[in-house]
Design a protein around this motif. Structure first.
Motif, PDB file in Angstrom:
ATOM      1  N   GLY A   1      -2.833   5.873  -0.970  1.00 49.30           N
ATOM      2  CA  GLY A   1      -3.880   4.528  -1.227  1.00 49.30           C
ATOM      3  C   GLY A   1      -3.746   3.395  -1.992  1.00 49.30           C
ATOM      4  O   GLY A   1      -4.344   2.574  -1.769  1.00 49.30           O
ATOM      5  N   ASP A   2      -3.139   3.807  -2.967  1.00 51.48           N
ATOM      6  CA  ASP A   2      -3.472   2.717  -4.195  1.00 51.48           C
ATOM      7  C   ASP A   2      -2.217   1.366  -3.471  1.00 51.48           C
ATOM      8  O   ASP A   2      -1.632   1.950  -2.906  1.00 51.48           O
ATOM      9  CB  ASP A   2      -2.192   3.091  -5.962  1.00 51.48           C
ATOM     10  CG  ASP A   2      -2.598   4.177  -6.004  1.00 51.48           C
ATOM     11  OD1 ASP A   2      -4.232   4.847  -6.114  1.00 51.48           O
ATOM     12  OD2 ASP A   2      -1.913   4.854  -7.084  1.00 51.48           O
TER      13      ASP A   2
ATOM     14  N   GLU B   1     -14.308   1.255   0.032  1.00 52.71           N
ATOM     15  CA  GLU B   1     -14.535   1.214  -1.344  1.00 52.71           C
ATOM     16  C   GLU B   1     -15.568   0.882  -1.524  1.00 52.71           C
ATOM     17  O   GLU B   1     -16.518  -0.402  -1.143  1.00 52.71           O
ATOM     18  CB  GLU B   1     -13.860  -0.163  -1.664  1.00 52.71           C
ATOM     19  CG  GLU B   1     -13.936  -0.390  -2.879  1.00 52.71           C
ATOM     20  CD  GLU B   1     -13.703   0.561  -4.204  1.00 52.71           C
ATOM     21  OE1 GLU B   1     -13.639   0.584  -5.439  1.00 52.71           O
ATOM     22  OE2 GLU B   1     -12.623   1.300  -3.963  1.00 52.71           O
TER      23      GLU B   1
ATOM     24  N   ARG C   1      -6.863   4.403  -5.261  1.00 54.99           N
ATOM     25  CA  ARG C   1      -7.663   5.451  -4.451  1.00 54.99           C
ATOM     26  C   ARG C   1      -8.457   5.927  -5.042  1.00 54.99           C
ATOM     27  O   ARG C   1      -7.972   6.529  -6.379  1.00 54.99           O
ATOM     28  CB  ARG C   1      -7.190   5.344  -4.072  1.00 54.99           C
ATOM     29  CG  ARG C   1      -7.729   6.059  -3.022  1.00 54.99           C
ATOM     30  CD  ARG C   1      -6.984   7.400  -1.867  1.00 54.99           C
ATOM     31  NE  ARG C   1      -6.825   6.125  -0.293  1.00 54.99           N
ATOM     32  CZ  ARG C   1      -5.876   6.442   0.420  1.00 54.99           C
ATOM     33  NH1 ARG C   1      -5.010   8.067   0.722  1.00 54.99           N
ATOM     34  NH2 ARG C   1      -5.703   5.356   1.766  1.00 54.99           N
TER      35      ARG C   1
ATOM     36  N   ASP D   1      -8.885   0.171   0.979  1.00 61.06           N
ATOM     37  CA  ASP D   1      -9.141   0.312   1.541  1.00 61.06           C
ATOM     38  C   ASP D   1     -11.011   0.306   1.715  1.00 61.06           C
ATOM     39  O   ASP D   1     -11.653  -0.222   1.154  1.00 61.06           O
ATOM     40  CB  ASP D   1      -9.640   2.461   1.286  1.00 61.06           C
ATOM     41  CG  ASP D   1      -8.314   3.741   1.027  1.00 61.06           C
ATOM     42  OD1 ASP D   1      -7.828   2.561   1.417  1.00 61.06           O
ATOM     43  OD2 ASP D   1      -8.144   4.387   0.121  1.00 61.06           O
TER      44      ASP D   1
ATOM     45  N   LYS E   1       0.902  -1.124  -0.354  1.00 58.56           N
ATOM     46  CA  LYS E   1       0.022   0.147   0.168  1.00 58.56           C
ATOM     47  C   LYS E   1       0.728   1.066   0.243  1.00 58.56           C
ATOM     48  O   LYS E   1       2.055   1.596   1.031  1.00 58.56           O
ATOM     49  CB  LYS E   1      -1.556   0.295   1.189  1.00 58.56           C
ATOM     50  CG  LYS E   1      -1.725   1.120   1.898  1.00 58.56           C
ATOM     51  CD  LYS E   1      -3.456   0.886   0.513  1.00 58.56           C
ATOM     52  CE  LYS E   1      -4.151   1.978   1.030  1.00 58.56           C
ATOM     53  NZ  LYS E   1      -4.723   1.586   0.322  1.00 58.56           N
TER      54      LYS E   1
END
Length: 194
Positions: free
Chosen positions: A70-71, A135, A88, A132, A23
């Motif tokens: 966030g990816d 999602e 994200r 996350d 992450k």
């Protein structure tokens, strides 16, 4: 949402002894919702962190905009490729389950390959654990996802447990669902109080 931004880039990656699913996080997110040993923190020149007691650094991305906090990304030994597995804020994130398929559709944009890709189950489980929790939607696709057999059951169960509010869209031709005992049940449903 980052429209038109590729889901991969090349970069200089410190020496790895195995593939990692990690992450990417902003400094303010470090250690918040995801384990520090599964995250790389954004720096002025790239991303860095400690994974399995090894210092991992990603620098000099050719497409800097392809990577953002966030990816969830995949990095591999002896490769400069950084692949974004989940992004994200995208409304079209998917879990790619297999390259195999039991149809030969004329219009298919991804012709099937007969390969052993059970390794994807572990990678998908790692990816799901880093998505996350808010999602809203997640696709499950392939090839034909049901060809993973009980591996697909594991993936769907992990989504149910770790992303309980996420709606899943499974793209399947459904042929394997008629195979006796292949999915019994596909995803165990636990009774819950009403």
């Amino acid at each position: 949402m980052r429209l038109g931004v590729p889901k991969h880039t090349h970069a200089t990656i410190s020496a790895l002894d195995r593939p990692y699913i990690v992450k990417l996080v902003a400094p303010a997110e470090a250690g918040q919702m995801f384990p520090a040993d599964r995250c790389l923190v954004q720096t002025p020149t790239g991303w860095q962190g400690m994974l399995d007691n090894d210092s991992i650094v990603i620098e000099g991305a050719t497409q800097v905009e392809a990577l953002a906090p966030g990816d969830v990304v995949r990095i591999r030994p002896d490769s400069s490729l950084v692949q974004v597995l989940w992004r994200r804020g995208d409304r079209s994130n998917t879990l790619f389950t297999t390259e195999r398929c039991n149809s030969l559709c004329v219009m298919c944009s991804q012709p099937p390959r007969d390969v052993d890709d059970q390794w994807r189950v572990d990678e998908l489980l790692q990816t799901i654990s880093l998505i996350d929790k808010d999602e809203p939607y997640l696709g499950v696709t392939g090839g034909e996802p049901t060809l993973l057999g009980h591996g697909l059951t594991q993936v769907l169960d992990a989504c149910r447990r770790q992303l309980p509010d996420t709606r899943l869209h499974v793209l399947t031709n459904g042929r394997q669902l008629s195979v006796p005992d292949q999915y019994s049940p596909l995803v165990p449903i636990e009774s819950s109080p009403v």
